[in-house]
Design a protein around this motif. Structure first.
Motif, mmCIF file in Angstrom:
data_model
loop_
_atom_site.group_PDB
_atom_site.id
_atom_site.type_symbol
_atom_site.label_atom_id
_atom_site.label_comp_id
_atom_site.label_asym_id
_atom_site.label_seq_id
_atom_site.Cartn_x
_atom_site.Cartn_y
_atom_site.Cartn_z
ATOM 1 N N GLY A 12 13.570 -32.453 -32.837
ATOM 2 C CA GLY A 12 13.466 -32.793 -31.799
ATOM 3 C C GLY A 12 13.337 -34.169 -31.416
ATOM 4 N N GLY A 13 13.497 -35.268 -31.691
ATOM 5 C CA GLY A 13 13.216 -36.122 -31.103
ATOM 6 C C GLY A 13 14.610 -36.929 -31.216
ATOM 7 N N GLY A 14 15.295 -36.263 -32.104
ATOM 8 C CA GLY A 14 16.876 -37.005 -32.194
ATOM 9 C C GLY A 14 17.600 -36.605 -31.092
ATOM 10 N N ASN A 134 -2.785 -47.857 -36.975
ATOM 11 C CA ASN A 134 -1.878 -48.843 -37.167
ATOM 12 C C ASN A 134 -0.561 -49.090 -36.558
ATOM 13 O OD1 ASN A 134 -3.534 -49.244 -39.009
ATOM 14 N ND2 ASN A 134 -2.961 -47.644 -40.363
ATOM 15 N N GLY A 135 0.795 -47.912 -36.312
ATOM 16 C CA GLY A 135 0.949 -48.429 -35.357
ATOM 17 C C GLY A 135 2.667 -47.817 -35.543
ATOM 18 N N TRP A 136 2.768 -47.029 -36.923
ATOM 19 C CA TRP A 136 3.702 -46.554 -37.335
ATOM 20 C C TRP A 136 4.270 -45.289 -36.408
ATOM 21 C CZ3 TRP A 136 2.865 -41.884 -39.956
ATOM 22 C CH2 TRP A 136 1.743 -41.387 -40.273
ATOM 23 N N GLN A 137 2.992 -44.520 -35.730
ATOM 24 C CA GLN A 137 3.679 -43.044 -35.988
ATOM 25 C C GLN A 137 4.076 -43.951 -34.295
ATOM 26 O OE1 GLN A 137 0.304 -44.222 -35.860
ATOM 27 N NE2 GLN A 137 -0.924 -42.574 -36.706
ATOM 28 N N ARG A 138 5.325 -42.102 -33.383
ATOM 29 C CA ARG A 138 6.260 -42.518 -32.548
ATOM 30 C C ARG A 138 5.609 -41.320 -32.269
ATOM 31 N NH1 ARG A 138 9.755 -47.084 -32.710
ATOM 32 N NH2 ARG A 138 10.143 -48.051 -35.150
ATOM 33 N N ALA A 139 5.775 -41.577 -30.674
ATOM 34 C CA ALA A 139 5.794 -40.703 -29.525
ATOM 35 C C ALA A 139 7.033 -39.475 -29.631
ATOM 36 C CB ALA A 139 5.326 -40.660 -28.632
ATOM 37 N N GLU A 140 8.044 -40.255 -30.101
ATOM 38 C CA GLU A 140 9.352 -39.991 -29.757
ATOM 39 C C GLU A 140 9.112 -39.212 -31.010
ATOM 40 O OE1 GLU A 140 8.519 -43.210 -29.824
ATOM 41 O OE2 GLU A 140 10.028 -44.680 -28.411
#
Length: 342
Positions: A12-14, A134-140
């Motif tokens: 979906g993010g793509g 840790n910053g690796w998750q992306r909301a996108e």
């Protein structure tokens, strides 16, 4: 156009990331298709199905029937028997939910981006609350199946069009043999002129066979069933090919035997050589069985499967290559069995 994500954003993010490019032509609707499936692709029928539902803002999933055991490996759809409205959607459930599975072919309107956008904003809020991130998750990073379809189910906006035509995943190179068989069978019904016929002075054809017009086939060769011969291929005297794909520029010398194999482009198989694989077809006695995604190794050994020759591979005369994968630009000197030749 080929649009590449800057990072893995999910199914979906793509499309959400490239929504401006997708909508730049002013499309009223658009199809999204996963690339690892083969099908009759009843796109026109899906369009007509959406129009029959009345509200042209609805979304349509292509679905098909699987057996109860294999359905667990796919997205499962529970739909109203009369209207085909999706009431419940579960991606790869742990217990049986439905025999109707998601084919990975969708008909969307631009409204889908509003629903993906809601998931995006919810992800942003959740990530802002997680101090331990840790910053690796992306909301996108958004998954159409788990994040969007699950929420849309039961809302009256998502429908399933069930096809009785063929559909299969293509999860390995070897599964292309099975996909080729399905397409050749379809051509025998819809475009018989595309398939080779037995003619005086021509090769012996058994079943569904496609031969490119530029290929050179000796009249004593026996091809089929389910064979595809590509551009500029040379097939010598007494050659036997069955359940195989021979890509462009390949050369099969006299009296070779090629069974359940993909021959890469510009490869050469010497005289009297035998190249054979093991098919992994669905259960022929179950009309709803799908091809299984076999792991490459089982119990520490290479799983017997379709033999694959990469491009520009040379097989010498009078050897046997069985259940093996040969990487490109290899010149073999002996027989091999159940090996990956690097």
């Amino acid at each position: 156009r080929y649009l590449q994500e800057y990072a893995a954003l999910g199914t979906g993010g793509g499309i959400y990331h490239f929504r401006d490019q997708i909508l730049s032509g002013g499309a009223e609707a658009f199809f999204v298709l996963n690339a690892d499936v083969c099908s009759e692709f009843p796109l026109q029928e899906m369009l007509e199905f959406r129009q029959q539902r009345g509200d042209l803002r609805n979304f349509v999933i292509l679905g098909t029937t699987a057996n109860r055991t294999q359905a667990l490996n796919y997205g499962c759809i529970v739909a109203n028997a009369d209207t085909q409205e999706v009431q419940h959607y579960v991606e790869k459930p742990s217990t049986f939910v439905s025999e109707i599975i998601n084919c990975g072919i969708y008909l969307f309107t631009p409204d889908i981006f509003q629903h993906i956008g809601e998931v995006f904003r919810r992800n942003q809020q959740e990530l802002a609350l997680e101090e331990s991130s840790n910053g690796w998750q992306r909301a996108e990073a958004i998954r159409l199946e788990q994040d969007v379809f699950t929420a849309l189910a039961g809302s009256g906006k998502l429908y399933v069009y069930k096809t009785d035509g063929f559909w299969s995943q293509i999860k390995s190179a070897g599964s292309a043999i099975y996909a080729s068989r399905l397409y050749l069978n379809q051509y025998s019904q819809s475009h018989p002129e595309r398939l080779a016929q037995n003619k005086p002075g021509g090769p012996i054809i058994r079943g569904n066979v496609y031969i490119h017009p530029t290929a050179s086939i000796d009249s004593t060769a026996v091809l089929g069933p389910n064979v595809s011969i590509g551009e500029g291929v040379t097939v010598g005297a007494g050659v036997r090919v069955r359940e195989s794909i021979v890509l462009h520029g390949a050369s099969l010398h006299d009296h070779t035997c090629v069974l359940n194999t993909i021959v890469g482009w510009d490869s050469t198989i010497g005289c009297w050589a035998r190249v054979e694989g093991t098919p992994s077809d669905p259960n022929p006695n179950d009309p709803y069985a799908k091809i299984d995604s076999e792991t490459l190794f089982r119990d520490g050994r290479l799983t017997p499967s379709i033999t694959i020759l990469g491009c520009s591979v040379t097989i010498p005369a009078e050897v046997v290559i069985l259940n093996s994968i040969v990487l490109p630009h290899k010149e073999l000197s002996r027989s091999y069995k159940n090996q990956i030749i690097l």
